[in-house]
Design a protein around this motif. Structure first.
Motif, PDB file in Angstrom:
ATOM      1  N   SER A 110       0.829  -1.206   0.000  1.00  0.00           N
ATOM      2  CA  SER A 110       0.000   0.000   0.000  1.00  0.00           C
ATOM      3  C   SER A 110       0.866   1.259   0.000  1.00  0.00           C
ATOM      4  O   SER A 110       0.551   2.234  -0.688  1.00  0.00           O
ATOM      5  CB  SER A 110      -0.920   0.006   1.219  1.00  0.00           C
ATOM      6  OG  SER A 110      -1.801  -1.093   1.203  1.00  0.00           O
ATOM      7  N   LEU A 111       1.945   1.235   0.772  1.00  0.00           N
ATOM      8  CA  LEU A 111       2.840   2.394   0.822  1.00  0.00           C
ATOM      9  C   LEU A 111       3.508   2.633  -0.538  1.00  0.00           C
ATOM     10  O   LEU A 111       3.590   3.778  -1.007  1.00  0.00           O
ATOM     11  CB  LEU A 111       3.909   2.191   1.896  1.00  0.00           C
ATOM     12  CG  LEU A 111       3.407   2.207   3.344  1.00  0.00           C
ATOM     13  CD1 LEU A 111       4.527   1.832   4.308  1.00  0.00           C
ATOM     14  CD2 LEU A 111       2.842   3.575   3.710  1.00  0.00           C
ATOM     15  N   VAL A 112       3.960   1.555  -1.165  1.00  0.00           N
ATOM     16  CA  VAL A 112       4.578   1.681  -2.491  1.00  0.00           C
ATOM     17  C   VAL A 112       3.554   2.190  -3.509  1.00  0.00           C
ATOM     18  O   VAL A 112       3.856   3.056  -4.344  1.00  0.00           O
ATOM     19  CB  VAL A 112       5.171   0.325  -2.947  1.00  0.00           C
ATOM     20  CG1 VAL A 112       5.612   0.396  -4.404  1.00  0.00           C
ATOM     21  CG2 VAL A 112       6.356  -0.053  -2.062  1.00  0.00           C
ATOM     22  N   SER A 113       2.333   1.664  -3.428  1.00  0.00           N
ATOM     23  CA  SER A 113       1.274   2.117  -4.332  1.00  0.00           C
ATOM     24  C   SER A 113       0.970   3.596  -4.123  1.00  0.00           C
ATOM     25  O   SER A 113       0.780   4.347  -5.084  1.00  0.00           O
ATOM     26  CB  SER A 113       0.001   1.289  -4.106  1.00  0.00           C
ATOM     27  OG  SER A 113       0.216  -0.078  -4.382  1.00  0.00           O
ATOM     28  N   ALA A 114       0.927   4.031  -2.854  1.00  0.00           N
ATOM     29  CA  ALA A 114       0.645   5.437  -2.553  1.00  0.00           C
ATOM     30  C   ALA A 114       1.723   6.341  -3.134  1.00  0.00           C
ATOM     31  O   ALA A 114       1.418   7.379  -3.743  1.00  0.00           O
ATOM     32  CB  ALA A 114       0.544   5.626  -1.041  1.00  0.00           C
ATOM     33  N   LEU A 115       2.989   5.951  -2.965  1.00  0.00           N
ATOM     34  CA  LEU A 115       4.085   6.756  -3.501  1.00  0.00           C
ATOM     35  C   LEU A 115       4.052   6.777  -5.029  1.00  0.00           C
ATOM     36  O   LEU A 115       4.286   7.824  -5.659  1.00  0.00           O
ATOM     37  CB  LEU A 115       5.427   6.217  -3.006  1.00  0.00           C
ATOM     38  CG  LEU A 115       5.696   6.376  -1.505  1.00  0.00           C
ATOM     39  CD1 LEU A 115       6.973   5.665  -1.103  1.00  0.00           C
ATOM     40  CD2 LEU A 115       5.773   7.850  -1.119  1.00  0.00           C
ATOM     41  N   GLY A 116       3.745   5.628  -5.627  1.00  0.00           N
ATOM     42  CA  GLY A 116       3.656   5.558  -7.089  1.00  0.00           C
ATOM     43  C   GLY A 116       2.536   6.419  -7.627  1.00  0.00           C
ATOM     44  O   GLY A 116       2.706   7.174  -8.595  1.00  0.00           O
ATOM     45  N   ILE A 117       1.373   6.313  -7.003  1.00  0.00           N
ATOM     46  CA  ILE A 117       0.225   7.117  -7.430  1.00  0.00           C
ATOM     47  C   ILE A 117       0.504   8.602  -7.213  1.00  0.00           C
ATOM     48  O   ILE A 117       0.158   9.447  -8.047  1.00  0.00           O
ATOM     49  CB  ILE A 117      -1.039   6.679  -6.679  1.00  0.00           C
ATOM     50  CG1 ILE A 117      -1.458   5.273  -7.132  1.00  0.00           C
ATOM     51  CG2 ILE A 117      -2.190   7.665  -6.889  1.00  0.00           C
ATOM     52  CD1 ILE A 117      -2.558   4.662  -6.310  1.00  0.00           C
ATOM     53  N   GLY A 118       1.133   8.930  -6.083  1.00  0.00           N
ATOM     54  CA  GLY A 118       1.473  10.325  -5.805  1.00  0.00           C
ATOM     55  C   GLY A 118       2.447  10.880  -6.830  1.00  0.00           C
ATOM     56  O   GLY A 118       2.289  12.010  -7.308  1.00  0.00           O
ATOM     57  N   PHE A 119       3.448  10.083  -7.180  1.00  0.00           N
ATOM     58  CA  PHE A 119       4.427  10.524  -8.180  1.00  0.00           C
ATOM     59  C   PHE A 119       3.768  10.748  -9.529  1.00  0.00           C
ATOM     60  O   PHE A 119       4.006  11.768 -10.203  1.00  0.00           O
ATOM     61  CB  PHE A 119       5.540   9.478  -8.308  1.00  0.00           C
ATOM     62  CG  PHE A 119       6.576   9.820  -9.346  1.00  0.00           C
ATOM     63  CD1 PHE A 119       7.602  10.702  -9.047  1.00  0.00           C
ATOM     64  CD2 PHE A 119       6.521   9.254 -10.612  1.00  0.00           C
ATOM     65  CE1 PHE A 119       8.552  11.024 -10.017  1.00  0.00           C
ATOM     66  CE2 PHE A 119       7.466   9.572 -11.578  1.00  0.00           C
ATOM     67  CZ  PHE A 119       8.492  10.460 -11.275  1.00  0.00           C
ATOM     68  N   VAL A 120       2.915   9.804  -9.933  1.00  0.00           N
ATOM     69  CA  VAL A 120       2.238   9.924 -11.226  1.00  0.00           C
ATOM     70  C   VAL A 120       1.310  11.132 -11.237  1.00  0.00           C
ATOM     71  O   VAL A 120       1.240  11.880 -12.217  1.00  0.00           O
ATOM     72  CB  VAL A 120       1.453   8.632 -11.538  1.00  0.00           C
ATOM     73  CG1 VAL A 120       0.514   8.839 -12.721  1.00  0.00           C
ATOM     74  CG2 VAL A 120       2.413   7.493 -11.832  1.00  0.00           C
ATOM     75  N   SER A 121       0.580  11.334 -10.131  1.00  0.00           N
ATOM     76  CA  SER A 121      -0.369  12.450 -10.075  1.00  0.00           C
ATOM     77  C   SER A 121       0.332  13.805 -10.137  1.00  0.00           C
ATOM     78  O   SER A 121      -0.242  14.786 -10.607  1.00  0.00           O
ATOM     79  CB  SER A 121      -1.218  12.363  -8.805  1.00  0.00           C
ATOM     80  OG  SER A 121      -0.431  12.584  -7.654  1.00  0.00           O
TER      81      SER A 121
END
Length: 276
Positions: free
Chosen positions: A69-80
């Protein structure tokens, strides 16, 4: 209802409800004010890949759910923040890929995954003590983080341009906030499941915003109190009516939200950065 407390699973359910309500009350306020509901939903559904990874490795899915979940959050945040294309398209891809990865890993796992539906739709009555302890630890991390960086999260949530001019590291605290959302998702998943987690994360805060707007702190407190009411009341209703616990909690919360939209507002003042 009192006699039900003699059962360990019911006591665990009550503890889980309270811990989940604290997390959703505090972080849900930021989600509603920052208007990142869609991003939070993407984090929640992408986290299903962590559930699948746990089953595939033969360990408690909660142990893989948190880092995934943490990796997904960082990935989504970076993409956004960095995507040159439509932000919602990129976030939707993370949403779909996480779910797809979880399904594939579960399909590759030998045997039957008996606990799978408790992660998809939630089952607060099956939360073990080990998950309660992890939820407690995550709540402590969330509360300490918000207490230490309340002003920074506040500035980022209301006005990023002002925060940047004031010397706040906007990107860092935005990513940090998404990580706290990811932790909250992990806390809520066992209560209402991945499919419904975004509802419990946002509905109490949305109701609090309608009726108690003078400050973000008050919004958090009222949101947490509403979360406790919704989870415990929904738990009782689901037990006596033999209904799915997670769905009952969300339907109850949604009913109160609709009522809040119709009933007169006590506090006409809008929530703003200046009165925090």
């Amino acid at each position: 209802m009192i006699e039900l407390l003699q059962y360990e699973f019911m006591r665990n359910a009550i503890f889980a409800a309270i811990l989940a309500s604290i997390a959703c009350g505090v972080i849900g306020a930021y989600v509603v004010v920052k208007r990142i509901t869609f991003i939070s939903g993407a984090i929640a559904h992408a986290a299903f890949g962590g559930v699948g990874l746990g089953y595939f490795l033969g360990i408690n899915p909660v142990l893989t759910l948190l880092p995934f979940s943490l990796v997904s959050a960082l990935g989504i945040g970076f993409v956004s923040r960095r995507s040159k294309g439509p932000e919602d398209s990129a976030i939707g891809i993370f949403w779909a890929v996480g779910m797809a990865l979880g399904i594939i890993l579960i399909g590759l796992t030998p045997g039957y995954a008996p606990d799978l539906f408790s992660y998809i739709f939630g089952n607060i009555l099956t939360v073990p003590l080990s998950d309660i302890l992890m939820m407690l630890a995550l709540d402590v991390v969330i509360l300490i983080s918000v207490a230490l960086f309340y002003k920074e999260f506040l500035a980022v949530s209301f006005d990023e341009e002002y925060a940047e001019v004031s010397g706040v590291k906007v990107v860092f605290f935005y990513m940090f906030l998404l990580c706290l959302v990811a932790m909250t998702v992990v806390v809520l998943i066992r209560v209402v499941g991945i499919v419904l987690v975004i509802a419990l994360l946002t509905i109490p805060a949305a109701i609090a915003k309608i009726y108690e707007c003078p400050s973000l702190r008050r919004m958090m407190l009222i949101s947490a109190a509403l979360g406790v009411f919704f989870t415990l009341s929904g738990l009782a209703l689901s037990y006596f009516l033999n209904l799915a616990s997670g769905a009952t909690i969300v339907i109850l919360a949604a009913g109160f939200y609709l009522a809040a939209m119709v009933l007169p507002k006590r506090f006409p003042r809008r929530l703003s950065f200046n009165n925090q």
